[in-house]
Design a protein around this motif. Sequence first.
Motif, PDB file in Angstrom:
ATOM      1  N   GLN A 191       1.786   6.853  -6.811  1.00 46.56           N
ATOM      2  CA  GLN A 191       0.706   7.805  -7.104  1.00 46.56           C
ATOM      3  C   GLN A 191       1.093   9.234  -6.763  1.00 46.56           C
ATOM      4  O   GLN A 191       0.844  10.161  -7.539  1.00 46.56           O
ATOM      5  N   GLU A 192       1.721   9.428  -5.604  1.00 51.47           N
ATOM      6  CA  GLU A 192       1.977  10.777  -5.092  1.00 51.47           C
ATOM      7  C   GLU A 192       3.405  11.262  -5.313  1.00 51.47           C
ATOM      8  O   GLU A 192       3.689  12.448  -5.156  1.00 51.47           O
ATOM      9  N   ARG A 233      -0.485  -0.814 -11.502  1.00 48.95           N
ATOM     10  CA  ARG A 233       0.439   0.324 -11.485  1.00 48.95           C
ATOM     11  C   ARG A 233       1.837  -0.091 -11.935  1.00 48.95           C
ATOM     12  O   ARG A 233       2.545   0.671 -12.583  1.00 48.95           O
ATOM     13  N   ASP A 290      -4.512  -3.202  -7.377  1.00 51.66           N
ATOM     14  CA  ASP A 290      -4.223  -1.846  -7.855  1.00 51.66           C
ATOM     15  C   ASP A 290      -2.725  -1.628  -8.034  1.00 51.66           C
ATOM     16  O   ASP A 290      -2.282  -0.971  -8.985  1.00 51.66           O
ATOM     17  N   LEU A 335       2.381   1.765  -3.423  1.00 49.78           N
ATOM     18  CA  LEU A 335       1.352   2.317  -4.301  1.00 49.78           C
ATOM     19  C   LEU A 335       1.239   3.825  -4.115  1.00 49.78           C
ATOM     20  O   LEU A 335       1.139   4.585  -5.086  1.00 49.78           O
ATOM     21  N   ARG A 336       1.321   4.271  -2.858  1.00 47.87           N
ATOM     22  CA  ARG A 336       1.246   5.711  -2.581  1.00 47.87           C
ATOM     23  C   ARG A 336       2.426   6.458  -3.193  1.00 47.87           C
ATOM     24  O   ARG A 336       2.270   7.553  -3.742  1.00 47.87           O
ATOM     25  N   VAL A 337       3.610   5.850  -3.126  1.00 53.18           N
ATOM     26  CA  VAL A 337       4.781   6.489  -3.727  1.00 53.18           C
ATOM     27  C   VAL A 337       4.579   6.641  -5.229  1.00 53.18           C
ATOM     28  O   VAL A 337       4.880   7.690  -5.812  1.00 53.18           O
ATOM     29  N   THR A 391       7.376   9.205   3.341  1.00 55.59           N
ATOM     30  CA  THR A 391       7.498   9.709   4.707  1.00 55.59           C
ATOM     31  C   THR A 391       8.390   8.753   5.476  1.00 55.59           C
ATOM     32  O   THR A 391       8.148   7.537   5.492  1.00 55.59           O
ATOM     33  N   ASN A 397       6.265  15.016   4.500  1.00 54.18           N
ATOM     34  CA  ASN A 397       6.224  14.338   3.207  1.00 54.18           C
ATOM     35  C   ASN A 397       7.402  14.810   2.370  1.00 54.18           C
ATOM     36  O   ASN A 397       7.611  16.007   2.196  1.00 54.18           O
ATOM     37  N   GLU A 432       5.950  10.774  -3.378  1.00 56.91           N
ATOM     38  CA  GLU A 432       6.493  11.270  -2.117  1.00 56.91           C
ATOM     39  C   GLU A 432       6.511  10.142  -1.096  1.00 56.91           C
ATOM     40  O   GLU A 432       5.751   9.180  -1.193  1.00 56.91           O
ATOM     41  N   ALA A 458       0.832  -1.206   0.000  1.00 52.51           N
ATOM     42  CA  ALA A 458       0.000   0.000   0.000  1.00 52.51           C
ATOM     43  C   ALA A 458       0.866   1.255   0.000  1.00 52.51           C
ATOM     44  O   ALA A 458       0.544   2.257  -0.659  1.00 52.51           O
ATOM     45  N   LYS A 459       1.984   1.220   0.712  1.00 58.73           N
ATOM     46  CA  LYS A 459       2.867   2.388   0.771  1.00 58.73           C
ATOM     47  C   LYS A 459       3.626   2.570  -0.541  1.00 58.73           C
ATOM     48  O   LYS A 459       3.889   3.712  -0.953  1.00 58.73           O
TER      49      LYS A 459
END
Length: 480
Positions: free
Chosen positions: A262-263, A305, A301, A258-260, A267, A274, A265, A255-256
Amino acid sequence: MALHRILVADDEESMRWVLSKALRKKGYTVELAADGNQALRMVREQSYDLAIVDIKMPGMTGLEFLDKARELRPDLLVVVMTAEASMKNAVEAMKRGAYDYITKPFDLEVVDAIIEKVGRARDVSNQVSLLKQELKDRYQVEKNIIGNSPAMQEVYKTIGKVAASDVTVLIQGESGTGKELIARAIHFNSTRLGKPFVAINCAAIPRDLLESELFGSERGAFTGSTERKTGKFEQANHGTIFLDEIGDMPLDLQAKILRVLQEQEITRIGGSQNIAVDVRVVAATNQELLEKVRNREFREDLFYRLNVVPLHLVPLRERREDIPALVEYFLERACAEMEVPAKQCSGEALELLCSHSWPGNVRELENTIKRAVILSGDPLLTPQDFNGLSERQATIHAAPQEQSLEALVEAKLRTAFFGIEKLEKGDIYDRVLEQVERPLIRYTLEKTRGNQVRTADILGINRNTLRKKITELGIQIKKD
């Protein structure tokens, strides 16, 4: 800025306090030494990006520290401080390799300006070193990727198509097929050449450490965390990160990731800020990710990606025509590494190598060649030098769907001409054609039970031509 760790050495406690407070406020990790001897011990035990040292200190002067510290750490940048603004001090400090020179008393803005300049210089130096290393690595990668089979040609074409863009690539293939080599080839042929290529094996790092390896951690984030740690994504900023064996990554970390994607960025663990990262992601797996998605072991998802451009590396058993070239390359490299006279494979040994199924793929072939080079004292390797292979299942009679007739013929030709540097003028064409024609006509005659009219019709040649070939090739006709 490339600076993280700064050492301040001064016998005046007030000066150490002022500098440490100001620098820590800027986000640097600062360590303090009260004299030159202590500073040198610290440099010996740990690495620093910059040392700010006073010239006059008890026990060991700043200039003596400069000499010895640069012997230990040639890449350490040193800024010298002095209360005596003499030409002699300035000239001597610069002659000994100091990066800059500050006269006390000074404003903190002066220190800020020098540190900013040091950071830029280190960035440039790091980039030049990285570019040199990557150019060297690029040469090695391109040299190490061996194969002209149709399957490898498709891989090369895909690399050429995707290298210039920043699309995410998912490399799938069995263990030992060379996934990291292909990932490096993508990076080295991209516009990110000269920027970092950072690889991490998601299956090789314990679950509780993988997150901090990927995203970094702040000082005090967990027990034993005494300083800020930069993660792989930050290290790969402006470059490429290679996530090997991503199929083994825990779901919460997926999940983290995936966030990288998408965004753009991350943490750090224990942090709240961020941090923007510009990273191209290349992932690899030896598992069937769609099956893991169906079993809810991999996020759907994230799969889509990552799977923007899928790149499949076929196992070695499906590109046997590349084996002779690989054998020649690994033989040359193994002999050079072990400093032994050059060795070659006999035709029979090469045929054995070409017939093996190679479940461990190119890596297994390389290790097999190394083992034979080590154990054999002869310049010519024979099947006896590969006894382990002959005991396993050989697949010389490969199923038709595994290899085309053309591929089999090409592999046989490579075996026949292996080790011949220069082909001489002669009758190779006629000889090879004869060896192909004879079994073709003989086999067709068998299928037609010796019926020459039917055989000529199947082969698509004139009956008189067939009769002439039967005579020239000495083919015996068997009739029922």
